[in-house]
Design an enzyme around this catalytic site. Structure first.
Site, mmCIF file in Angstrom:
data_model
loop_
_atom_site.group_PDB
_atom_site.id
_atom_site.type_symbol
_atom_site.label_atom_id
_atom_site.label_comp_id
_atom_site.label_asym_id
_atom_site.label_seq_id
_atom_site.Cartn_x
_atom_site.Cartn_y
_atom_site.Cartn_z
ATOM 1 N N GLU A 12 0.857 -1.353 -0.016
ATOM 2 C CA GLU A 12 0.051 -0.071 -0.152
ATOM 3 C C GLU A 12 0.967 1.205 0.045
ATOM 4 O OE1 GLU A 12 -2.933 0.090 -0.760
ATOM 5 O OE2 GLU A 12 -3.607 2.305 -0.094
ATOM 6 N N ASP A 13 2.074 1.288 0.580
ATOM 7 C CA ASP A 13 2.752 2.598 0.777
ATOM 8 C C ASP A 13 3.771 2.664 0.126
ATOM 9 O OD1 ASP A 13 0.509 3.074 2.682
ATOM 10 O OD2 ASP A 13 1.581 2.618 4.565
#
Ligand code: MN
Length: 729
Positions: free
Chosen positions: A82-83
């Site tokens: 996600e990051d």
């Protein structure tokens, strides 16, 4: 009361790993740590600490719960996709399908915009999260993730902080409870209360702290007295004392409205023994030692709680008059009580050389399904967990985060109609997780669905949708649309049908009276206006043959009460010729019209009828619209004798039907005969047999001067080759 928890270094964590797992497993966890550390290198937590602190803490929580190496790898990698630029494919390549699928599941749940506006909504979300996790470890990683985020929530600014705390209390803590993970559940709740109601939290923790020494002494005293009596019988018994969680006290104080001192089970003593028999033996001893408070004994051994919790609970009064709770359980019950579903990994798979058997993974759930009783919340969890095994419902989301629950196999169209029929009716397409999908796309758990609509009026569902949709709701709403949209058609159809029937029943009214009559009928049949009434007849909501008897009654009532029409009232017995060459007995100088239904011509026997507002209409005596027995019909006074003026010169229309056998020149021969006899053709059309491309009939409207004239014309036409039979309408 929640304690501060110190960050752990990977080196220290690794020492515990080495003691528990094979070197291969540890090496794999090492690689996950290295990848996560590198990927998050530039990032910082809101607390200012390096980001890696967070995945490491999540892994530690899972380790303490007894989770397996793939869960720990997932914990370390859970925010990477996600990051950071690391992709799921890279994780799959390096760590295999199990970890990749777990990371994917955690990432997906993270994307769901959880909103907790209503009770039902929260309930749906909890079910959805359970249903979404084909692998329950996804939920366990997510719970650990949330637990660490709650431990560091003070760094998150308001109002987001409050939102997260609410979500924790309403979504995640109940899930932890359902999965039976007491420690996680209590810590989530206590930390949520700390942020949501800091004043109450402080009040409770202050009260607990204020007399902590006395309380601890009290607990120690009780414990040692119990130990003395029990050890001779169950040598291995473990006796613990604890103080209830803040949230437990909070709920009793603020929801059950009790005083701090009225809460019986602030103190709890726990006795853990080897066998179920020991449990009941201990209970006997305890009840002998202290006075039990009536109505406070609960046997969760014979009747486990829905989350598999088993124990004997009883509340007793100490010599000092202080109430305290005693929980008695076996070690196995204790594991289930503390770790719930996670106990499965800790104590069963752990011994099985870390090798995971998928069918074993669901054993806990199956056991739960088998032992469930009929309590209400049991159906809840069973329904939720059943979804995990045999999903028959799916949970999808609107872009705003509202959960839409649909049967398995539902399409985006079902979704649109589940939101609102107006959304479905204006739908032009749909996006699922941001991608445009075909209209028959079948939805899966957790997908975020955006319905594309047209602002244009008149677009609307397609008939094909009826074959695509899964839910009855969508099907009904589509049908409703068609019923409504075809309203114009229904009105025309219904009106025509009604008028035909009225005519057949000799119901004739002036325009104004007719409108009133229909308006009254409409109201009578609960239609809001005449069009509504026609439309109901048009689509069969009102069956004409059933309502006609009533309509006739209404008409007869109306006809009796109505004033006679003055302008048509017979004024004398004098008879005079009218403009049409027709004499109406007893009426003078009034509008006379030849009825279109039968077109009488001189020589026909005729009769007049006083219409409302349209003068006298003249029919053939044997017209179907004329009652056979005038004297006994509904309104005999409106029927008047009529006859042809002997001197008439005007022409009359007659319509004839010629049955014929088609041939070249037939039409030419017919028109030639008519021309030779100076007969005007006012209208002509043919009736053909489409299958043979042949004309089988010719319908002529002719202008003739009398019945004698017509007869001679027809006699001539009859002689034409191909003319089979001539009939007059
Ligand atoms: Mn996280």
């Amino acid at each position: 009361m929640v304690a501060d928890i110190q960050n752990i270094s990977y080196e220290d964590f690794r020492k515990t790993l080495v003691a528990s797992f094979s070197s291969e497993n540890v090496a794999q966890i090492d690689r996950a740590y290295v990848l996560a550390e590198e990927a998050h290198h530039e990032q910082k937590r809101k607390s200012g600490e390096p980001y890696i602190i967070h995945p490491l803490a999540v892994a530690k929580i899972l380790f303490d719960l007894g989770m397996d190496p793939p869960s720990l790898e997932t914990a370390l990698l859970h925010d990477v996709v996600e990051d950071t630029p690391v992709t799921l494919d890279e994780i799959r390549e390096q760590f295999g399908d199990v970890v990749a699928n777990l990371v994917d599941g955690v990432t997906k749940i993270g994307k769901i915009p959880l909103s907790t506006r209503e009770e039902q909504q929260a309930e749906n979300l909890r079910k959805m999260l359970l249903a979404m996790s084909q692998d329950i470890r996804v939920i366990l990683v997510k719970l650990a993730d949330r637990l660490h985020n709650m431990r560091t929530l003070q760094y998150v600014p308001e109002p987001r902080r409050r939102e997260i705390a609410r979500e924790t209390l309403e979504i995640y803590a109940p899930i932890a409870h359902r999965l039976g993970i007491r420690a996680v559940k209590e810590e989530l709740e206590d930390r949520a209360i700390m942020f949501l109601d800091p004043v109450a939290y402080k009040e409770i923790s202050d009260q607990l702290a204020a007399q902590s020494t006395t309380r601890n002494e009290f607990l120690e005293d009780i414990k040692s007295r119990i130990r003395k009596r029990i050890l001779p019988i169950c040598g291995d018994a473990e006796i613990e004392g604890r103080i209830k969680s803040v949230n437990g006290i909070y709920r009793k104080m603020y929801i059950q409205n009790k005083n701090f001192d009225q809460i019986y089970d602030i103190y709890a003593v726990r006795i853990i023994v080897d066998t179920v028999t020991d449990c009941y033996n201990c209970l006997g001893i305890i009840h002998d030692m202290f006075r039990p408070i009536p109505g406070r004994f609960k046997d969760y051994i014979s009747t486990p709680k829905p989350n598999m919790y088993q124990s004997l609970h009883t509340t007793l009064l100490s010599r000092e008059g202080l109430p305290f709770e005693v929980q008695i359980r076996t070690w196995e019950m204790h594991r289930t009580a503390e770790y719930g579903i996670a106990a499965h990994w800790k104590y069963k798979l752990g011994m099985d050389s870390g090798k995971e058997k998928p069918e074993m993974r669901m054993a806990w759930i199956r056991q739960l399904l088998e032992t469930q009783n009929s309590a209400e919340d049991v159906t809840d969890i069973v329904a939720a967990i059943k979804n995990d095994l045999v999903p028959d419902e799916i949970y999808t989301l609107t872009p705003k985060g509202d959960v839409i629950c649909l049967p398995q196999g539902s399409t985006v169209i079902d979704f649109a109609y589940a939101i609102h029929s107006a959304v479905g009716n204006r739908m032009t397409g749909a996006k699922v997780d941001g991608r445009i999908v075909p209209i028959d796309y079948q939805l899966k758990n957790g997908e975020i669905v955006e319905i594309l609509t047209s602002s244009q009026q008149g677009k609307g569902p397609s008939r094909d949708w009826l074959n695509i949709v899964k839910t009855g709701e969508a099907r009904n709403k589509i049908r409703m649309w068609f019923k409504k949209e075809r309203r114009e058609e229904n009105i025309v159809e219904g009106k025509a049908e009604l008028e035909r029937e009225l005519k057949r029943s000799n119901i004739r009214l002036s325009d104004e009276a007719y409108q009133q009559f229909i308006a009254d009928l409409a109201a009578r049949y609960h239609c809001k206006d005449a069009d509504d009434f026609y439309a109901s007849i048009g689509y069969g909501g009102l069956v004409i043959s059933r309502i006609m008897p009533h309509i006739r009654d209404e008409y007869n009532k109306l006809a009796k009460t109505e004033e006679p029409l003055p302008e048509l009232k017979p004024t004398s017995k004098q008879t005079k010729r009218s403009s049409e060459g027709i004499v109406i007995e007893g009426i003078d100088n009034c509008l006379v019209k030849v009825a279109k239904c039968c077109n009488p011509i001189p020589g026909d026997k005729i009769i007049g009828f006083i219409t409302r507002g349209h003068g006298v209409s003249v029919h053939k005596r044997d017209c179907t619209n004329v009652p056979k027995d005038i004297a006994h019909c509904a309104e005999p006074e409106r029927w008047l004798n009529a006859y042809w003026d002997a001197d008439i010169k005007e022409n009359f229309c007659a319509t004839v039907h010629i049955a014929c056998i088609d041939r070249y020149g037939l039409m030419a021969d017919i028109t030639t005969v008519l021309a030779n006899m100076h007969v005007m053709i006012l209208n002509v059309y043919t009736i053909s047999d489409k299958s043979k491309h042949e004309v089988t009939g010719i319908v002529l409207t002719l202008s003739v001067s009398s019945i004698e004239h017509l007869k001679s014309v027809l006699a001539r036409l009859n002689k034409i080759n191909g003319v089979e039979k001539i009939t007059r309408n």
